[in-house]
Design a protein around this motif. Sequence first.
Motif, PDB file in Angstrom:
ATOM      1  N   ALA A  87       0.801  -1.174   0.067  1.00  0.00           N
ATOM      2  CA  ALA A  87      -0.041   0.000  -0.080  1.00  0.00           C
ATOM      3  C   ALA A  87       0.861   1.245   0.129  1.00  0.00           C
ATOM      4  O   ALA A  87       0.672   2.291  -0.769  1.00  0.00           O
ATOM      5  N   TRP A  88       1.930   1.231   0.780  1.00  0.00           N
ATOM      6  CA  TRP A  88       2.891   2.411   1.061  1.00  0.00           C
ATOM      7  C   TRP A  88       3.506   2.594  -0.539  1.00  0.00           C
ATOM      8  O   TRP A  88       3.610   3.935  -0.888  1.00  0.00           O
ATOM      9  N   ARG A  89       3.922   1.684  -1.015  1.00  0.00           N
ATOM     10  CA  ARG A  89       4.597   1.652  -2.546  1.00  0.00           C
ATOM     11  C   ARG A  89       3.617   2.353  -3.468  1.00  0.00           C
ATOM     12  O   ARG A  89       3.892   3.259  -4.221  1.00  0.00           O
ATOM     13  N   ARG A  90       2.138   2.013  -3.569  1.00  0.00           N
ATOM     14  CA  ARG A  90       1.353   2.394  -4.443  1.00  0.00           C
ATOM     15  C   ARG A  90       1.096   3.941  -4.108  1.00  0.00           C
ATOM     16  O   ARG A  90       0.997   4.819  -4.987  1.00  0.00           O
ATOM     17  N   ILE A  91       0.844   4.423  -2.915  1.00  0.00           N
ATOM     18  CA  ILE A  91       0.571   5.772  -2.333  1.00  0.00           C
ATOM     19  C   ILE A  91       1.857   6.562  -2.734  1.00  0.00           C
ATOM     20  O   ILE A  91       1.870   7.793  -3.335  1.00  0.00           O
ATOM     21  N   ARG A  92       3.168   5.982  -2.672  1.00  0.00           N
ATOM     22  CA  ARG A  92       4.509   6.832  -2.942  1.00  0.00           C
ATOM     23  C   ARG A  92       4.239   7.138  -4.642  1.00  0.00           C
ATOM     24  O   ARG A  92       4.834   8.039  -5.002  1.00  0.00           O
ATOM     25  N   LYS A  93       4.058   6.083  -5.179  1.00  0.00           N
ATOM     26  CA  LYS A  93       3.899   6.289  -6.688  1.00  0.00           C
ATOM     27  C   LYS A  93       2.867   7.014  -7.287  1.00  0.00           C
ATOM     28  O   LYS A  93       3.092   7.941  -8.205  1.00  0.00           O
ATOM     29  N   LEU A  94       1.685   7.271  -6.660  1.00  0.00           N
ATOM     30  CA  LEU A  94       0.803   8.062  -6.830  1.00  0.00           C
ATOM     31  C   LEU A  94       1.179   9.592  -6.735  1.00  0.00           C
ATOM     32  O   LEU A  94       0.894  10.441  -7.320  1.00  0.00           O
ATOM     33  N   ARG A  95       1.848   9.704  -5.249  1.00  0.00           N
ATOM     34  CA  ARG A  95       2.478  11.005  -5.078  1.00  0.00           C
ATOM     35  C   ARG A  95       3.541  11.527  -5.997  1.00  0.00           C
ATOM     36  O   ARG A  95       3.661  12.738  -6.566  1.00  0.00           O
ATOM     37  N   ASP A  96       4.418  10.432  -6.220  1.00  0.00           N
ATOM     38  CA  ASP A  96       5.560  10.697  -7.159  1.00  0.00           C
ATOM     39  C   ASP A  96       4.989  11.245  -8.764  1.00  0.00           C
ATOM     40  O   ASP A  96       5.812  12.085  -9.198  1.00  0.00           O
ATOM     41  N   SER A  97       3.780  10.743  -8.998  1.00  0.00           N
ATOM     42  CA  SER A  97       3.533  10.670 -10.680  1.00  0.00           C
ATOM     43  C   SER A  97       2.676  12.251 -10.521  1.00  0.00           C
ATOM     44  O   SER A  97       2.548  12.669 -11.371  1.00  0.00           O
ATOM     45  N   GLY A  98       2.350  12.713  -9.265  1.00  0.00           N
ATOM     46  CA  GLY A  98       1.786  13.805  -9.218  1.00  0.00           C
ATOM     47  C   GLY A  98       0.165  13.726  -8.970  1.00  0.00           C
ATOM     48  O   GLY A  98      -0.819  14.621  -9.139  1.00  0.00           O
ATOM     49  N   ALA A  99      -0.259  12.467  -9.138  1.00  0.00           N
ATOM     50  CA  ALA A  99      -1.608  12.176  -8.922  1.00  0.00           C
ATOM     51  C   ALA A  99      -2.329  12.696  -7.638  1.00  0.00           C
ATOM     52  O   ALA A  99      -3.459  13.313  -7.648  1.00  0.00           O
ATOM     53  N   ILE A 100      -1.592  12.545  -6.542  1.00  0.00           N
ATOM     54  CA  ILE A 100      -1.560  12.980  -5.303  1.00  0.00           C
ATOM     55  C   ILE A 100      -0.962  14.376  -5.100  1.00  0.00           C
ATOM     56  O   ILE A 100       0.554  14.101  -5.133  1.00  0.00           O
ATOM     57  N   ARG A 101      -1.306  15.591  -5.033  1.00  0.00           N
ATOM     58  CA  ARG A 101      -0.370  16.818  -4.842  1.00  0.00           C
ATOM     59  C   ARG A 101      -0.125  17.120  -3.651  1.00  0.00           C
ATOM     60  O   ARG A 101       0.732  17.852  -3.504  1.00  0.00           O
ATOM     61  N   GLY A 102      -0.885  16.623  -2.386  1.00  0.00           N
ATOM     62  CA  GLY A 102      -0.732  17.143  -1.136  1.00  0.00           C
ATOM     63  C   GLY A 102      -1.611  16.656  -0.163  1.00  0.00           C
ATOM     64  O   GLY A 102      -2.699  16.132  -0.723  1.00  0.00           O
ATOM     65  N   GLN A 103      -1.802  17.202   0.852  1.00  0.00           N
ATOM     66  CA  GLN A 103      -2.988  17.185   1.877  1.00  0.00           C
ATOM     67  C   GLN A 103      -3.439  18.244   2.346  1.00  0.00           C
ATOM     68  O   GLN A 103      -2.479  19.197   2.488  1.00  0.00           O
ATOM     69  N   ARG A 104      -4.773  18.529   2.462  1.00  0.00           N
ATOM     70  CA  ARG A 104      -5.175  19.916   2.998  1.00  0.00           C
ATOM     71  C   ARG A 104      -5.943  19.663   4.157  1.00  0.00           C
ATOM     72  O   ARG A 104      -6.584  18.783   4.369  1.00  0.00           O
TER      73      ARG A 104
END
Length: 152
Positions: free
Chosen positions: A37-54
């Motif tokens: 799960a962590w690797r997938r979340i990291r991949k989504l962050r690195d790709s820019g699909a997740i830009r941050g938390q608000r």
Amino acid sequence: MIALDTTDRRILRLLAGDATLSASAIGRRLGLSQPAAWRRIRKLRDSGAIRGQRLDLDHEKLGFGVTVFLGVKLATKGRVSLDDFERAVTAIPEVQTVEHILGLYDYRLRVVARDIADFERVLRRRIMTLPGLGNVEANVLLSEERRPGPIG
């Protein structure tokens, strides 16, 4: 655009509902190990699909009971006018969002105030003095329902 599989979309839906979920909590819900799960979340962050938390603040509970959307048309246009306007409007703390749009208005602003009298003060003293300001139209928010957008 990033290619998302079903698991990626499920992770995004979970995080859209609660951005504080840990990788282990997401893994448990989706039948993944914490590292997977962590690797997938990291991949989504690195790709820019997740830009941050608000942080989603409840403005009303913080004493800001009025939200107004302003449609702003600039009197003069040009790169200098846009830059000057954007620099000045982003310095106003009551202005929560500044959106450069296409249509009848050049910008849409989301403004919070304690009450209508406070909004009038912000409008007169801060917004109406912005550089390049032309026409302004105000729409008071009556209610709001938020929904997460589509994911893939």
